[in-house]
Design a protein around this motif. Structure first.
Motif, PDB file in Angstrom:
ATOM      1  N   TYR A  63      76.241  52.271  14.144  1.00  0.00           N
ATOM      2  CA  TYR A  63      76.961  51.110  13.378  1.00  0.00           C
ATOM      3  C   TYR A  63      78.110  50.473  14.230  1.00  0.00           C
ATOM      4  CZ  TYR A  63      74.639  52.885   9.816  1.00  0.00           C
ATOM      5  OH  TYR A  63      73.444  53.525   9.520  1.00  0.00           O
ATOM      6  N   LEU A  64      79.099  50.813  15.423  1.00  0.00           N
ATOM      7  CA  LEU A  64      79.972  49.913  15.903  1.00  0.00           C
ATOM      8  C   LEU A  64      79.196  49.139  16.580  1.00  0.00           C
ATOM      9  CD1 LEU A  64      82.102  52.651  16.482  1.00  0.00           C
ATOM     10  CD2 LEU A  64      82.186  50.837  14.456  1.00  0.00           C
ATOM     11  N   ASP A  65      77.783  49.627  17.867  1.00  0.00           N
ATOM     12  CA  ASP A  65      77.584  49.177  18.730  1.00  0.00           C
ATOM     13  C   ASP A  65      76.155  49.117  18.764  1.00  0.00           C
ATOM     14  OD1 ASP A  65      76.866  47.250  21.039  1.00  0.00           O
ATOM     15  OD2 ASP A  65      78.372  47.287  22.135  1.00  0.00           O
ATOM     16  N   ASN A  66      74.995  48.438  17.772  1.00  0.00           N
ATOM     17  CA  ASN A  66      74.312  49.678  18.498  1.00  0.00           C
ATOM     18  C   ASN A  66      73.335  49.400  19.890  1.00  0.00           C
ATOM     19  OD1 ASN A  66      70.702  49.902  17.013  1.00  0.00           O
ATOM     20  ND2 ASN A  66      72.292  50.954  16.054  1.00  0.00           N
ATOM     21  N   LEU A  67      73.712  48.015  20.205  1.00  0.00           N
ATOM     22  CA  LEU A  67      72.760  47.755  21.492  1.00  0.00           C
ATOM     23  C   LEU A  67      72.852  48.984  21.833  1.00  0.00           C
ATOM     24  CD1 LEU A  67      70.955  46.360  23.049  1.00  0.00           C
ATOM     25  CD2 LEU A  67      72.926  45.118  23.842  1.00  0.00           C
ATOM     26  N   VAL A  68      74.770  49.434  21.958  1.00  0.00           N
ATOM     27  CA  VAL A  68      74.817  50.709  23.666  1.00  0.00           C
ATOM     28  C   VAL A  68      73.851  51.708  22.563  1.00  0.00           C
ATOM     29  CG1 VAL A  68      77.082  51.433  24.153  1.00  0.00           C
ATOM     30  CG2 VAL A  68      77.206  49.187  23.842  1.00  0.00           C
ATOM     31  N   PHE A  69      74.483  51.992  21.727  1.00  0.00           N
ATOM     32  CA  PHE A  69      73.316  53.352  21.182  1.00  0.00           C
ATOM     33  C   PHE A  69      72.373  53.321  21.672  1.00  0.00           C
ATOM     34  CE2 PHE A  69      70.329  55.438  17.974  1.00  0.00           C
ATOM     35  CZ  PHE A  69      71.340  56.928  17.971  1.00  0.00           C
ATOM     36  N   GLN A  70      71.239  52.532  21.215  1.00  0.00           N
ATOM     37  CA  GLN A  70      69.845  52.403  22.168  1.00  0.00           C
ATOM     38  C   GLN A  70      69.449  52.492  23.133  1.00  0.00           C
ATOM     39  OE1 GLN A  70      67.095  52.232  19.867  1.00  0.00           O
ATOM     40  NE2 GLN A  70      68.959  51.617  17.750  1.00  0.00           N
ATOM     41  N   ASN A 219      61.837  49.660   8.988  1.00  0.00           N
ATOM     42  CA  ASN A 219      61.890  48.469   8.051  1.00  0.00           C
ATOM     43  C   ASN A 219      60.884  47.821   9.008  1.00  0.00           C
ATOM     44  OD1 ASN A 219      64.192  48.444   9.279  1.00  0.00           O
ATOM     45  ND2 ASN A 219      64.845  46.770   8.897  1.00  0.00           N
ATOM     46  N   TRP A 220      60.140  46.449   8.385  1.00  0.00           N
ATOM     47  CA  TRP A 220      59.259  45.861   9.224  1.00  0.00           C
ATOM     48  C   TRP A 220      59.937  44.543  10.075  1.00  0.00           C
ATOM     49  CZ3 TRP A 220      58.625  44.453   3.192  1.00  0.00           C
ATOM     50  CH2 TRP A 220      57.423  45.523   2.735  1.00  0.00           C
ATOM     51  N   GLU A 221      61.501  44.157   9.855  1.00  0.00           N
ATOM     52  CA  GLU A 221      61.562  43.016  10.765  1.00  0.00           C
ATOM     53  C   GLU A 221      62.994  44.190  11.175  1.00  0.00           C
ATOM     54  OE1 GLU A 221      64.108  43.843   6.661  1.00  0.00           O
ATOM     55  OE2 GLU A 221      62.317  43.126   7.457  1.00  0.00           O
ATOM     56  N   ALA A 222      62.834  44.881  11.876  1.00  0.00           N
ATOM     57  CA  ALA A 222      63.723  46.236  12.857  1.00  0.00           C
ATOM     58  C   ALA A 222      64.251  45.210  13.854  1.00  0.00           C
ATOM     59  CB  ALA A 222      63.179  47.710  12.629  1.00  0.00           C
ATOM     60  N   LYS A 223      64.875  45.054  14.652  1.00  0.00           N
ATOM     61  CA  LYS A 223      65.219  44.586  16.021  1.00  0.00           C
ATOM     62  C   LYS A 223      65.302  45.634  16.521  1.00  0.00           C
ATOM     63  CE  LYS A 223      68.448  40.901  15.406  1.00  0.00           C
ATOM     64  NZ  LYS A 223      69.803  40.388  15.109  1.00  0.00           N
ATOM     65  N   TYR A 224      65.587  47.098  16.057  1.00  0.00           N
ATOM     66  CA  TYR A 224      65.321  48.569  17.164  1.00  0.00           C
ATOM     67  C   TYR A 224      64.964  49.557  16.691  1.00  0.00           C
ATOM     68  CZ  TYR A 224      69.278  45.161  19.552  1.00  0.00           C
ATOM     69  OH  TYR A 224      69.789  44.293  20.239  1.00  0.00           O
ATOM     70  N   PRO A 225      63.767  49.637  16.076  1.00  0.00           N
ATOM     71  CA  PRO A 225      62.664  50.299  15.610  1.00  0.00           C
ATOM     72  C   PRO A 225      62.798  52.205  16.270  1.00  0.00           C
ATOM     73  CG  PRO A 225      61.376  49.016  16.575  1.00  0.00           C
ATOM     74  CD  PRO A 225      62.358  48.685  16.956  1.00  0.00           C
ATOM     75  N   GLU A 226      62.742  52.823  15.656  1.00  0.00           N
ATOM     76  CA  GLU A 226      62.572  53.978  16.280  1.00  0.00           C
ATOM     77  C   GLU A 226      61.434  54.280  17.301  1.00  0.00           C
ATOM     78  OE1 GLU A 226      65.003  56.553  16.034  1.00  0.00           O
ATOM     79  OE2 GLU A 226      66.708  55.459  15.126  1.00  0.00           O
TER      80      GLU A 226
END
Length: 368
Positions: A63-70, A219-226
């Protein structure tokens, strides 16, 4: 061999407690019980008193930096197998799990088909299984299946099963457990609370469903879908679960408007739920319809028409809440919605007669 010495009781005996007398907590009897020849019984402490509170292993960077998590390899918490006694007392053993699930798929599942019947019986331990423990998220789901089938009478809807479900869900949330089974259970809790007017808990649970689904990336509009599951059965399950979240959030806005909504209306390329009977068997249909694709009445099953009705309801709510609009265009849009709803109503009527349906949520949504 010497016996283990008895430990000093920490609580008063039952006789002293009933008589509101000071107890010296003596062994094998306190002084009062010894003098009066009474049975001296000390209450046993419950095992839960010594259980450590649940701790979370969920990575905060999600949650703090999802891009880093991905981009990282930080794992999410693994699923656990610890189930509280309050839950076990409701769901019982493996034979009872199977009985609860079978009844659920014959009742609630017919109008809210969000749990894959095929996957459930593949993954939940059966009475004939020689090994395998019940995962905590499946235990919560079975508990909520049982809860969703509760028939109200004169009782208060905040039953022991409801309280156990809420508490167990919170335990799993604190531990950072994220799975589609937990979300399915939360949807059933939200349905139960909405149906029995348990507010504000119902509103909080609906919003939690939205956030939980977004965390899962379904969700349909997920930026970083699983990572999408390989099997169609699992992809269809995810799509149905998010449609159910959309339905709950949309209906909750009828009496308590929110602008903007927590869940946006689906885009034209979003797939409608497929045929439920085929999905239950794990059979992929020849075509998976999107919202704007032409189709016949037979192509739309009950859950798909309920999805269509909810989508139109969402558009109507947006239309009603719109401000500073051109009056002529606004009225033309209203007429378009009216024609669309009347057309869908005729489809729903045909569907009810064709499939001999006794529960028609689609009709209720159209009438809203």
């Amino acid at each position: 061999m010497t016996s283990e010495p008895q430990r000093q009781p920490t609580l008063s005996c039952s006789a002293c407690k009933d008589r509101k007398r000071k107890c010296d907590r003596g062994l094998p009897k306190c002084i009062l019980c010894a003098r009066r020849g009474l049975v001296c019984e000390y209450p046993t402490q419950t095992p839960s008193a010594n259980i450590a509170p649940p701790t979370s292993e969920f990575p905060p960077v999600f949650y703090l930096d999802n891009l880093v998590f991905q981009r990282s390899l930080v794992p999410k918490p693994s699923l656990i197998y610890s189930i509280p006694l309050s839950v076990i007392s409701v769901i019982g053993d493996a034979s009872n799990w199977s009985s609860i699930a079978t009844q659920y798929f014959m009742t609630v599942h017919t109008w809210m088909p969000i749990v894959s019947k095929k996957r459930f019986f593949e993954n939940a331990p059966t009475p004939s299984a020689t090994s395998g423990s019940l995962r905590s998220d499946y235990a919560l789901l079975i508990l909520c299946m049982e809860l969703s089938m509760w028939i109200p009478g004169e009782q208060n809807p905040t039953t022991p099963a409801y309280l156990a479900a809420k508490t167990f869900y919170l335990d799993l949330e604190i531990q950072g457990i994220v799975s589609i089974q937990v979300l399915q259970a939360l949807i059933l809790i939200a349905l139960y609370e909405t149906g029995h007017a348990i507010f504000p808990s119902a509103a909080v649970s609906v919003e939690a469903c939205v956030r939980y689904g977004q965390a899962l990336g379904i969700n349909w509009e997920a930026k970083y879908p699983e990572k999408k599951p390989f099997a169609w059965v699992d992809r269809e399950e995810q799509n149905r679960v998010w449609w159910a979240v959309f339905m709950l959030e949309c209906v909750s806005r009828v009496g308590y408007p929110r602008n903007p909504p927590l869940v946006e209306s689906p885009s034209p390329d979003v797939h409608l739920p497929s045929d439920t009977s085929a999905w239950n068997k794990g059979i992929m249909p020849p075509k998976n319809l999107t919202i704007l694709q032409p189709r016949s009445n037979q192509d739309l099953g009950p859950f798909a028409t309920m999805a269509e009705a909810t989508r139109l309801l969402s558009r109507v709510l947006e239309h009603v809440s719109a401000k500073d609009v051109d009056e002529r265009l606004h009225n033309e849009e209203a007429l378009i919605f009216d024609r669309a709803l009347r057309a869908l109503e005729s489809v729903v009527e045909f569907e009810g007669d064709y499939n001999r349906l006794s529960i028609m949520n689609q009709t209720t949504l159209c009438s809203m």
